[in-house]
Design an enzyme around this catalytic site. Structure first.
Site, PDB file in Angstrom:
ATOM      1  N   SER A 291       1.025  -1.156   0.034  1.00 26.15           N
ATOM      2  CA  SER A 291      -0.001   0.000   0.152  1.00 26.15           C
ATOM      3  C   SER A 291       0.853   1.157   0.001  1.00 26.15           C
ATOM      4  O   SER A 291       2.001   1.101   0.341  1.00 26.15           O
ATOM      5  CB  SER A 291      -0.914  -0.184   1.261  1.00 26.15           C
ATOM      6  N   ASP A 292       0.322   2.385  -0.164  1.00 27.92           N
ATOM      7  CA  ASP A 292       1.174   3.696  -0.022  1.00 27.92           C
ATOM      8  C   ASP A 292       0.849   3.931   1.416  1.00 27.92           C
ATOM      9  O   ASP A 292       0.274   3.365   2.145  1.00 27.92           O
ATOM     10  CB  ASP A 292       0.769   4.814  -1.054  1.00 27.92           C
ATOM     11  N   TYR A 293       1.569   4.817   1.838  1.00 26.02           N
ATOM     12  CA  TYR A 293       1.686   5.224   3.506  1.00 26.02           C
ATOM     13  C   TYR A 293       0.385   5.504   4.002  1.00 26.02           C
ATOM     14  O   TYR A 293      -0.300   6.591   3.510  1.00 26.02           O
ATOM     15  CB  TYR A 293       2.467   6.759   3.271  1.00 26.02           C
ATOM     16  N   SER A 295      -2.472   4.190   3.351  1.00 20.68           N
ATOM     17  CA  SER A 295      -3.231   4.292   2.403  1.00 20.68           C
ATOM     18  C   SER A 295      -4.468   3.019   2.688  1.00 20.68           C
ATOM     19  O   SER A 295      -5.642   3.317   2.252  1.00 20.68           O
ATOM     20  CB  SER A 295      -2.986   4.091   0.929  1.00 20.68           C
TER      21      SER A 295
END
Ligand code: NOJ
Length: 746
Positions: A291-293, A295
């Site tokens: 995932s992104d930070y 997210s």
């Protein structure tokens, strides 16, 4: 006698046979048992893991807090509950953490260390948008290879790069990190960067695992505002936003990162269509998605999960295997499993993917980094040299009236003016890895180092890049008056580009335009050097200043590379990877647009245009000049007609008609003018950067086939439709030669 001879022969044969037998026996005995395959090792390990340990492999945390590794993370590693960190780096530091995993955890699964190595680790290269302006993917491949070598030797296994988001809106700060607006150019750079980072085998001591991000369509954030939502048709996803990711997957990229944005109402971090159907089922991707930070947790803000528990189920079920920073998988995985909102198979498959990559990275066999080798891997002279060359190849000459450039190194005096002239941080730009500002060469320093001992170099800042004060103008004007030529370095500071750095206007910030105007008004020959990370709207400068060099943010050797170009040691050959609008209000303006039912016509009011600005860009996609002149002529096709699955060879003659050696980027575009769906007015389908000596001529050849001529139709099938096609070849997306060919019905 005879009998003896025969006996001898038999004996010799017997001896030979014996030797052979012994040799085979020895060879077999010395061979180790056949090594277990990665899949066997993954499955054997998986079978030994507890649920908690499995969920631990799906967790990534930001390991750095004020320069210290967080002690609570060490405890998680000890317990087998943390599989990966980001930002932890340095051979000593990573080894220290790794020892806890290898010596103190039950299963001894190595930690995977990730870091944003975007345009260099310690030797900082030009920003990715700049490298795309080289239209030479080998530039990006080489810079990624240097970055990989430095990073891996510093304990970093995994870079969160390449960013392969297509960006059609220069307000978006992250346009800096990608290859610009075009999917074909973007795919070429995606491929090159993956190759550079990973090589053929990313377990090698000088390679890192790459991560194509942000999956997907993050670059279409509405209004260019970072993290904003996107509404994009499936056709446009498949034709514009997917291709660089597909190229990265085909090049073997090991991981992808899911993006922050929602796509047509479904957040990318919980998007079953993009994560599972396209990526895994259609493209057969066998690595993992991080995932992104935070997210995963942000799915709550998106409004598709009521709480972290629902967020975890949505993301993991959709196909995000590793959670960055938020901890919902770990907190709720067991409960979700118990309540059958998550299956054991889903968890196992996610863990299998993470372990597979750890095995491929060689981490189980070589978990540590050689601490003695680290220093020697950084800032090698050849790496720094390559950074200078990359910056030179990335620069775009936007204007050069009356051959204002190049300048003579023996010129009597030069005024170097502007807020970016002595700004080393701007050369470092955003996402600067472990780069140090003091290693950077500013434009002023580069110019000083280049000119003759007799040349007087005067400097005045003039104003700040962002401020409102004009107090420094007077001094700048005085300095310009004293000099033979004025070089004004203007643009954007490092903090104006990258993540969370969207701008509502792409004008020159602060009072910089007025500074340029004040210098130009002195009557001295004026050269504007742009230092920036996105297309800027500079109509006044384009209309009034005789020479403009787009230098981007050039990295560790940016200033030297600017001087190389200004003084003619390097003949600029870069081309714009994104359209330069005349004004912010023209955005979105990109070259591969649709025709509309009313394409703009000067004489007809009721056509698609604005009242207050021409419909054309200031500088089109693919544009850039040289100190020499090129002629492109004699466009030839191998056949007037081809079959729908056939091939067409297109070739053209390029000639250096000037007096200096130089580079031209020959670009090929196509158009399918009548189809069952509207097709873009132009689509890039080939390019080649060639170096020609004065007077030299060369034929440049392109091959077009099904891959270039088709599109996703209304039934979402990829088709090449029969009929007429146009092929256009030129030095940019506007000035082209044109020919036609026909695709026959199958
Ligand atoms: C957020 C950014 O969107 C992403 O590109 C980056 O890799 C992560 N943070 C980790 O730093």
């Amino acid at each position: 006698m005879k009998a003896t001879k025969k006996h001898k022969r038999v004996f010799t044969h017997f001896l030979c046979f014996l030797c052979l037998f012994v040799a085979v026996l020895l060879a077999t005995a010395s061979q180790s048992p056949r090594p277990a395959s990665v899949e066997q090792r993954v499955n054997a390990l998986l079978a030994r893991m507890t649920l908690e340990e499995k969920l631990g492999q799906l967790q990534q945390l930001d390991g750095e807090a004020n320069g210290n590794f967080r002690p609570e993370h060490l405890e998680l590693i000890r317990q087998g509950r943390l599989g990966s960190t980001l930002n932890v780096r340095g051979a000593q530091r990573t080894n220290q953490v790794q020892r806890v995993a290898m010596n103190e955890s039950r299963l001894k699964i190595p930690v995977l260390f990730g870091f944003d190595v975007i345009h260099g680790y310690r030797t900082i290269f030009p920003i990715p948008l700049a490298e795309a302006a080289s239209w030479d993917p080998s530039v990006a491949e080489r810079s990624a290879a240097v970055a990989a070598q430095e990073a891996r030797n510093s304990g970093v296994h995994w870079t969160f790069a390449p960013m392969v988001d297509i960006a059609r809106d220069p307000r978006w700060g992250r346009i800096t990190e990608g290859a610009g607006e075009d999917p074909f150019l973007g795919a070429a750079f995606a491929r090159a960067r993956v190759r550079g980072f990973q090589g053929n085998d990313y377990s090698a001591a000088d390679k890192v695992l790459a991560c194509a991000k942000h999956w997907v369509v993050y670059g279409a954030a509405e209004g260019g505002r970072d993290y904003n939502t996107t509404e994009v048709s499936e056709n446009t996803l498949r034709e514009i936003y997917f291709p660089p990711f597909k190229a990265a997957v085909d090049a073997g990229v090991g991981t992808l990162m899911s993006s922050f944005n929602a796509i047509n109402g479904v957040p990318a971090t919980a998007n079953e269509f993009t994560l599972t159907r396209v990526l895994r089922q259609e493209w057969k991707f066998d690595g993992f998605v991080v995932s992104d930070y935070t997210s995963v947790r942000e799915l709550i803000n998106h409004g598709i999960a009521a709480n972290e528990e629902e967020a975890a189920a949505a993301a993991l079920n959709a196909g995000v295997e590793m959670e960055m920073v938020s901890r919902s998988y770990n907190a709720f995985g067991a409960k979700l499993l118990q309540e059958k909102k998550l299956s054991q198979a889903t968890i196992d498959e996610a863990v299998r993917r993470v372990l597979r990559i750890k095995f491929r990275l060689g981490l189980f066999d070589r978990p540590y980094t050689d601490e003695a080798g680290e220093a020697n891997a950084l800032l090698r002279p050849e790496s720094v040299r390559m950074a200078r060359e990359a910056a030179g190849r990335s620069m775009v000459l936007l204007k050069n009236d009356r051959e204002t450039l190049p300048l003579s190194k023996n010129i009597g005096s030069i005024a170097v003016i502007g807020p970016l002239a002595d700004d080393r941080a701007a050369q470092l730009s955003c996402w600067a890895g472990d780069g140090h500002e003091q290693d950077m060469v500013s434009p002023l320093a580069g110019i000083k180092a280049k000119v003759s001992a007799q040349t007087m170099v005067l400097y005045a800042k003039g104003c700040d890049a962002k401020g409102d004060s004009t107090a420094g103008f007077q001094q700048a004007v005085e300095v310009a008056k004293k000099a033979d030529v004025a070089i004004v370095v203007v643009g954007e500071t490092a903090d104006m580009v990258g993540e969370a750095a969207s701008r509502s206007t792409i004008d020159l910030p602060g009072r910089q335009l007025e500074l340029v105007q004040a210098i130009q008004a002195t009557g001295k020959p004026t050269v504007v050097v742009l230092v920036n990370g996105r297309p800027l709207a500079i109509p006044w400068i384009a209309g009034n200043v005789p020479a403009i060099l787009e230098s981007w943010m050039g990295g560790i050797q940016g200033g030297n590379a600017i001087a190389d170009v200004l003084f003619g040691d390097v003949n600029p050959g870069g081309k714009l990877p994104a359209t330069f609008p005349r004004s912010t209000g023209q955005i979105p303006i990109y070259y591969n647009h649709f025709n509309t039912g009313r394409p703009p016509e000067a004489e007809n009011k009721y056509t698609s245009k604005y009242l207050d600005v021409p419909w054309t860009p200031l500088f089109p996609f693919g544009y850039g000049l040289s100190y020499t002149q090129f002629k492109i002529s004699n466009l030839q096709l191998s056949a007037p007609r081809i079959a729908a699955n056939g091939k067409l060879t297109v070739n053209v003659e390029v000639e250096n008609a000037g007096r200096r050696a130089g580079d031209e980027v020959v670009q090929l575009y196509i158009r399918d003018p009548v189809a069952t769906m509207s097709r873009p007015v132009k689509e890039l389908k080939g390019f080649q950067r060639v170096t020609l000596q004065p007077g030299e001529k060369r034929r440049v050849e392109f091959v077009l086939d099904r891959e270039h001529l088709g599109f996703w139709n209304r039934e979402m099938r990829y088709v090449v439709e029969p009929g007429e096609f146009r092929v256009m070849v030129g030095a940019n997306s506007v000035d082209v030669l044109e020919a036609k060919f026909h695709v026959d019905a199958p």
